[in-house]
Design an enzyme around this catalytic site. Structure first.
Site, PDB file in Angstrom:
ATOM      1  N   GLU A 140       0.849  -1.196   0.000  1.00 37.53           N
ATOM      2  CA  GLU A 140       0.000   0.000   0.000  1.00 37.53           C
ATOM      3  C   GLU A 140       0.882   1.243   0.000  1.00 37.53           C
ATOM      4  O   GLU A 140       2.049   1.197   0.424  1.00 37.53           O
ATOM      5  CB  GLU A 140      -0.920   0.015   1.223  1.00 37.53           C
ATOM      6  CG  GLU A 140      -0.186   0.024   2.547  1.00 37.53           C
ATOM      7  CD  GLU A 140      -1.114  -0.233   3.732  1.00 37.53           C
ATOM      8  OE1 GLU A 140      -2.298  -0.502   3.508  1.00 37.53           O
ATOM      9  OE2 GLU A 140      -0.632  -0.178   4.880  1.00 37.53           O
ATOM     10  N   LYS A 142       2.591   4.678   1.181  1.00 41.59           N
ATOM     11  CA  LYS A 142       2.944   5.258   2.476  1.00 41.59           C
ATOM     12  C   LYS A 142       2.522   6.729   2.440  1.00 41.59           C
ATOM     13  O   LYS A 142       3.165   7.554   1.806  1.00 41.59           O
ATOM     14  CB  LYS A 142       4.435   5.136   2.760  1.00 41.59           C
ATOM     15  CG  LYS A 142       4.831   5.656   4.138  1.00 41.59           C
ATOM     16  CD  LYS A 142       6.323   5.481   4.386  1.00 41.59           C
ATOM     17  CE  LYS A 142       6.697   5.999   5.784  1.00 41.59           C
ATOM     18  NZ  LYS A 142       6.445   7.441   5.944  1.00 41.59           N
ATOM     19  N   GLU A 199      -4.671   7.539   8.426  1.00 39.18           N
ATOM     20  CA  GLU A 199      -3.748   8.645   8.136  1.00 39.18           C
ATOM     21  C   GLU A 199      -4.571   9.850   7.687  1.00 39.18           C
ATOM     22  O   GLU A 199      -5.286   9.791   6.679  1.00 39.18           O
ATOM     23  CB  GLU A 199      -2.767   8.253   7.036  1.00 39.18           C
ATOM     24  CG  GLU A 199      -1.605   9.198   6.869  1.00 39.18           C
ATOM     25  CD  GLU A 199      -0.431   8.847   7.781  1.00 39.18           C
ATOM     26  OE1 GLU A 199       0.620   9.500   7.667  1.00 39.18           O
ATOM     27  OE2 GLU A 199      -0.571   7.920   8.609  1.00 39.18           O
ATOM     28  N   CYS A 445      -1.158  47.709  -5.833  1.00 40.85           N
ATOM     29  CA  CYS A 445      -2.586  47.996  -5.750  1.00 40.85           C
ATOM     30  C   CYS A 445      -2.759  49.475  -5.435  1.00 40.85           C
ATOM     31  O   CYS A 445      -2.079  50.020  -4.562  1.00 40.85           O
ATOM     32  CB  CYS A 445      -3.222  47.141  -4.654  1.00 40.85           C
ATOM     33  SG  CYS A 445      -4.884  47.670  -4.179  1.00 40.85           S
TER      34      CYS A 445
END
Length: 694
Positions: A140, A142, A199, A445
């Site tokens: 799987e 990590k 997780e 701006c």
């Protein structure tokens, strides 16, 4: 239309094609409200499962939002018990601290390595212990997030905790409750007791979008998704956690009232119970197949919507895992095969424009996390519109990053273009829509203090230590006051009341009273401090003191600006044409003058004291730490009024370093290196007395 599956609630009107045109809450009785609320809860849980676990939503976002909003309205109007309701994801009451909690079983680390030889050595140890030629591995990704323990009893969510030291973690129950991918109740034939490991992470696209929102609000973006997830999960206020786009993958069982034959079987059962899993897993027959799996994930990592930094290989058979056992730190049946760190090259996912306190617009690249100079970063400065054009940077481009010292990294080169052209710099400010003016390679701006981004930064600057030093008015407090509508600019600070402040979340009467008193103490500021506090572009503390000394009063400064007398400002020491023009432009700005006029209704800047002679002529002082008898600006003004100089850093030209309480180590080290005499506050006053200054 997406088909309804067999697990859908029967006869629930809010599952397929749900109605969203509800009767007013006031037109139904409590019994009907309870019945409708229960149907809505049931349907929303089902829709959550379809969206987060199966990645196959049945209804659109607008319909879902309408159902969720209706449920909130019903629970509020009829004071319905919302325990376990999906609406609890909006967050509960703030906590004073995160208590510690002992895990139901140790949350161990995993042995790891980045070379094929490392993982082959792991496989050799496993085969030797099991006395077999080949081992089946469950593989799987990590995940690069934050591990959590989540506990369910009778299918109902009970608590959650961070990994901590593996034995004891932080109780983050209320924060994890707000994560939409975490079910409040399990589905199907779930076990009576289940403690799972997951997780928590922030998806890449959501991370980029959230960082864009932060930048547009004038806030600094998060450095990388993992840090953002960890900080979010540890918030004391669950409502803050609820606002941030956390998600979760579940991947292991810590304890359960049910047994599993393999990790693959465990992975298959989780979705049946409503627990979200990653779909990029595989069962590998032997270590060569497991290494091939790792290489496939390495090639795919840039295309995933979550960060992974390797793969985890687990002996698939649970009985074999039990035979292998664990050390005090890590299981002997699992190994993390790490990816090489991304170095210097990464992909630009977005470009946002940050508005600074002075109105300067800075383009910032938001990128896939990359290691630069030993630090993982996910943003880099593009400096100005000219650099964007010169580099030809565009969204989707692969770029090279460099980082010097502790400053924000910068994009130095486009390695591979995505072909869509470079980012086009906006002609209007992203915060206030005011026109953008170019000044050479830079852009500004024109909104001044009417721009919300500049306004927030200007209030923070007004209250900063170098300006009027208003204790208790930092970045978080300023944003809270703006969000609550209590202030729109610095002038509103003087209208704050204890009652209004005390009503804010996280405030009490004492903190409210302290802030009001701190603001009151600034009504008659020294002229130099007030000029600094205004945040005039190019005017820092030294220039402000020079202006105060030369003009004497604020009225004289304004008069010169109103005349457009650039020459009068150029006559001030260390003020050149650029700074002089900046001062005149600031006072000519309509928005700036409107705020200034309101400020002067509350504030009376005090005339600068006239020169006291040249008793300290030729002497240069630097200050560090806090003095009891003077503010920093008062001490500097005293020195300069008597002919001396006060600078911010120690050099070979410094005569004295004056140390107050909690002095900075760097200045003391610099003084020692340059042979500069160090004075405490008493010795400093003795020197002034000897010179006839005191």
């Amino acid at each position: 239309m997406v088909a309804v599956d067999d697990s859908a609630p029967a006869d629930n009107p809010y599952v397929a094609d749900p109605p969203t045109d509800f009767d007013p809450v006031g037109d139904i009785d409590e019994a009907a409200a309870r019945e409708q609320a229960e149907s809505l809860r049931e349907a929303i849980r089902y829709h959550d499962h379809r969206y987060y676990v199966e990645a196959d939503p049945l209804i659109g976002d607008r319909a879902y939002d309408a159902l969720f909003s209706r449920l909130q309205d019903l629970e509020t109007a009829f004071d319905l018990d919302a325990d376990g309701s999906p609406t609890q994801r909006v967050g509960g009451d703030p906590l004073d601290e995160l208590p510690e909690v002992e895990h139901v079983a140790p949350m161990r680390s995993i042995d790891q390595g980045g070379e094929a030889a490392d993982v082959r050595a792991f496989d050799e140890r496993v085969r030797g212990t099991l006395d077999t030629d080949t081992v089946e591995y469950f593989c799987e990704p990590k995940f690069d997030g934050l591990s959590v323990e989540v506990v369910y009893e009778d299918g109902v969510y009970q608590r959650a905790a961070t990994r901590g030291d593996g034995e004891v973690g932080e109780d983050v129950t209320e924060n994890v409750r707000t994560i939409a991918a975490v079910p409040h109740r399990l589905r199907g034939d779930y076990p009576e007791y289940l403690a799972v490991r997951g997780e928590v992470y922030i998806p890449r696209e959501a991370f980029t979008a959230y960082n864009r929102e932060r930048v547009e609000r004038g806030e600094d973006p998060f450095a990388n998704p993992r840090n953002a997830a960890a900080g979010t999960l540890r918030q004391l206020d669950p409502s803050v956690t609820a606002e941030r786009p956390l998600s979760v993958f579940f991947f292991g069982v810590l304890d359960a009232s049910v047994d599993f034959e393999s990790h693959a079987a465990m992975h298959e059962r989780f979705p049946e119970w409503g627990l979200r899993v990653c779909d990029r897993t595989a069962v590998a027959d032997g270590i060569d197949a497991a290494i091939d799996y790792r290489d496939e994930q390495l090639d795919a990592r840039d295309d995933l919507d979550y960060e992974i930094d390797g793969v985890v290989l687990k002996v698939n058979d649970i009985e074999d895992c039990e035979r292998l056992g664990s050390t005090s730190r890590a299981p002997r049946w699992a190994f993390a095969y790490k990816f090489p760190a991304r170095k210097e090259e990464t992909t630009v996912r977005d470009v946002v424009v940050q508005v600074g306190r002075t109105g300067r617009l800075t383009p910032v690249a938001l990128m896939d996390p990359v290691e630069v100079g030993g630090v993982t970063v996910s943003r880099a400065s593009l400096h100005n519109p000219s650099q964007v054009a010169d580099l030809g940077v565009g969204i989707g481009d692969r770029v090279r990053i460099k980082r010097a010292g502790d400053v924000i990294p910068e994009v130095v080169e486009v390695v591979e273009s995505a072909g869509d052209g470079h980012f086009e710099f906006p002609e209007a400010c992203p915060a206030c829509d005011s026109p953008v003016e170019r000044d050479g390679p830079m852009a500004f701006c024109t909104g001044g203090l009417t721009c919300p981004a500049q306004r927030e930064r200007s209030i923070e600057h007004y209250a900063s230590r170098d300006a009027l030093d208003i204790e208790g008015l930092g970045e978080k407090a300023v944003r809270q006051l703006l969000d609550a509508g209590l202030v729109t600019d610095a002038a509103d600070l003087y209208d704050l009341s204890v009652e209004a402040l005390a009503d804010l979340e996280g405030w009490g009467e004492t903190s409210a009273k302290n802030l009001v008193e701190a603001v009151e103490a600034t009504r008659e500021p020294p002229l130099a401090d007030f000029l600094t506090a205004l945040g005039i572009p190019e005017v820092g503390t030294v220039t402000a003191r020079n202006l105060a000394r030369e003009f004497g009063t604020f009225d004289e400064v304004v008069a010169a600006a109103d005349r457009g007398d650039v020459g009068a400002f150029e006559a001030v020491p260390d003020v050149g044409e650029t700074v002089a023009r900046s001062i005149v432009d600031f006072f000519e700005g309509e928005g700036n003058r409107a705020v200034l006029d309101r400020l002067l209704d509350h504030v009376d800047p005090q005339a600068a004291a006239q020169t006291g002679g040249d008793a300290l002529d030729g002497l240069t002082f630097v200050f560090t730490g806090s003095l009891e008898g003077y503010t920093r600006s008062e001490a500097q003004e005293l020195i300069e009024r008597h002919g001396g100089s006060a600078t911010s850093s120690v050099s070979v030209n410094t005569d004295y370093l004056v140390c107050g309480d909690n002095p900075g180590r760097r200045k003391r080290d610099d003084a020692a290196d340059h042979g500069v005499e160090t004075l405490d506050e008493g010795a400093f006053e003795d020197l002034l007395a000897d010179a006839g200054v005191l």
